[in-house]
Write a protein that holds these residues in place. Sequence first.
Motif, PDB file in Angstrom:
ATOM      1  N   HIS A 212       0.830  -1.212   0.000  1.00 54.60           N
ATOM      2  CA  HIS A 212       0.000   0.000   0.000  1.00 54.60           C
ATOM      3  C   HIS A 212       0.863   1.260   0.000  1.00 54.60           C
ATOM      4  O   HIS A 212       0.578   2.219  -0.723  1.00 54.60           O
ATOM      5  N   TRP A 215       2.159   1.868  -3.390  1.00 49.65           N
ATOM      6  CA  TRP A 215       1.077   2.341  -4.278  1.00 49.65           C
ATOM      7  C   TRP A 215       0.758   3.813  -4.003  1.00 49.65           C
ATOM      8  O   TRP A 215       0.555   4.605  -4.911  1.00 49.65           O
ATOM      9  N   LYS A 216       0.767   4.178  -2.704  1.00 53.84           N
ATOM     10  CA  LYS A 216       0.345   5.524  -2.315  1.00 53.84           C
ATOM     11  C   LYS A 216       1.439   6.574  -2.524  1.00 53.84           C
ATOM     12  O   LYS A 216       1.159   7.669  -3.002  1.00 53.84           O
ATOM     13  N   TYR A 286      -5.425  -1.347  -7.729  1.00 55.13           N
ATOM     14  CA  TYR A 286      -5.052  -1.725  -6.367  1.00 55.13           C
ATOM     15  C   TYR A 286      -5.863  -2.954  -5.904  1.00 55.13           C
ATOM     16  O   TYR A 286      -5.319  -3.912  -5.380  1.00 55.13           O
ATOM     17  N   THR A 402     -10.808   0.733  -4.970  1.00 54.66           N
ATOM     18  CA  THR A 402     -11.121   0.114  -3.674  1.00 54.66           C
ATOM     19  C   THR A 402     -12.531  -0.467  -3.649  1.00 54.66           C
ATOM     20  O   THR A 402     -13.058  -0.748  -2.582  1.00 54.66           O
ATOM     21  N   TYR A 409      -7.731  -0.331   1.586  1.00 55.21           N
ATOM     22  CA  TYR A 409      -6.625  -0.669   2.487  1.00 55.21           C
ATOM     23  C   TYR A 409      -7.090  -0.600   3.945  1.00 55.21           C
ATOM     24  O   TYR A 409      -6.804  -1.493   4.740  1.00 55.21           O
TER      25      TYR A 409
END
Length: 428
Positions: A212, A215-216, A286, A402, A409
């Motif tokens: 995560h 990705w962020k 994601y 998401t 997440y």
Amino acid sequence: MIQHMRSLPLDGLGIVPNLDAKFMKDPDSLDYGLTLSQNVAADGPPLNKILENPQGSLFTFPYKDGKTRTVHLKRVLFRSHEVIGRGTIVIRVKCTCAGCGSHCNWAGKKLVLKLSFPGENRVSEQIFMDRCRELAQGEHAWVLNHLPSIYWSFDIPFRDGTPQQNFKKQYDKQYEMRIMRGSIQEELQSLTSLTTARECAQVFYDVVQCHHWVWKYPQILHRDISPGNIMVREKNGQKFGVSNDWDLAVWVNDIRDGPTSKFRTGTTPYMAHEQHFMEWKGPHRYRHDMESMFYVILLLTCLCSSLSEKLPAPPKTDYSYETWHKEGDDSLRGRKKTLLTADNWQPSTTTFFDGFSIWLSVLQLTLRSGINKLGDSRIAKASQKVIWQHPDPALLNFDEDTLGGEFSYEKIVLVMHVFEKEDLKTRM
Ligand SMILES: [Zn+2]
């Protein structure tokens, strides 16, 4: 950091340039090793008698300032079975520099050589990891415990006269040239090195946190979550889950701009269900990686009686996970869709992995709810075009990454930060 090599002597197997193996000078010494059927039947990584010659094969690659370095090949730790793809090989190696004393920057390190054969325009793992390192400062430094350490990386193009070059001449633009890409990395342990279910839960939770963050912040998406890419690093008596092998990763911005690769990526049993549709054109998101994570946990905990042993005869259930490794897209798509939309689904975890049962049940519920909402949002978007009505704005602005927040997440952390009623370590 990445060196291109064009001037080194190319005396070796056409497929692995710069390999110096004894059998090339003395053909009688060639030991062909296992046959294909023996290899398929063998447990663990297939042996490779060419690379694991007892006299030791040497491999030379380009290094800084026009110099080269040579390593001694020790043992093949991993070789992919895929027919189409990167054909990754990971081999334990030793530096051959004189004495390899304190002057050597690789002295005292456990090294592996990783070779793969990506398309020539693919961004290298090293470039992705360099970007992560730039951002992993201060409060973000924790993430480095969960990423591979790449000490050196190089590309070697195939020379004239190889089958590759001939294909290229014949098919031109339809044929994507591949290169040999190599790197020297820190050796990590596989999941089988773990002994308890709790350690395993921590490793999975670590990988979800690291994935995560990447990705962020650096905005890179992994795209190949599978058990072979989840590794363990032991450091100061602690074990850390490592999200390994970023060869198939992409910049998130490139995904937003449209599909960058002609091919879907991943490892078949762990691919997100949508990816099994022939018409699926991406983008990879994601949530697809997290769906893969769900299958990694599911298959391990339902098919294995410990971290190193498979169940001899897995129980027959409606979902029949033991065949997932052999099935094609049509049947996997059906199995996954059935599982993800089932009411009252319960995972058939083995006794050793019982603690994962609650994780899986709740993750299935969040996925199921998200997939339903995804369907609603698609209907809302389509109906807006053909009939006069005002669909729910939440469905029109649905966050596909998401599943409208259902499989975010934050929701996954709510499930995974506790194992058997005790908190796991949250790293960030
Ligand atoms: Zn050395």
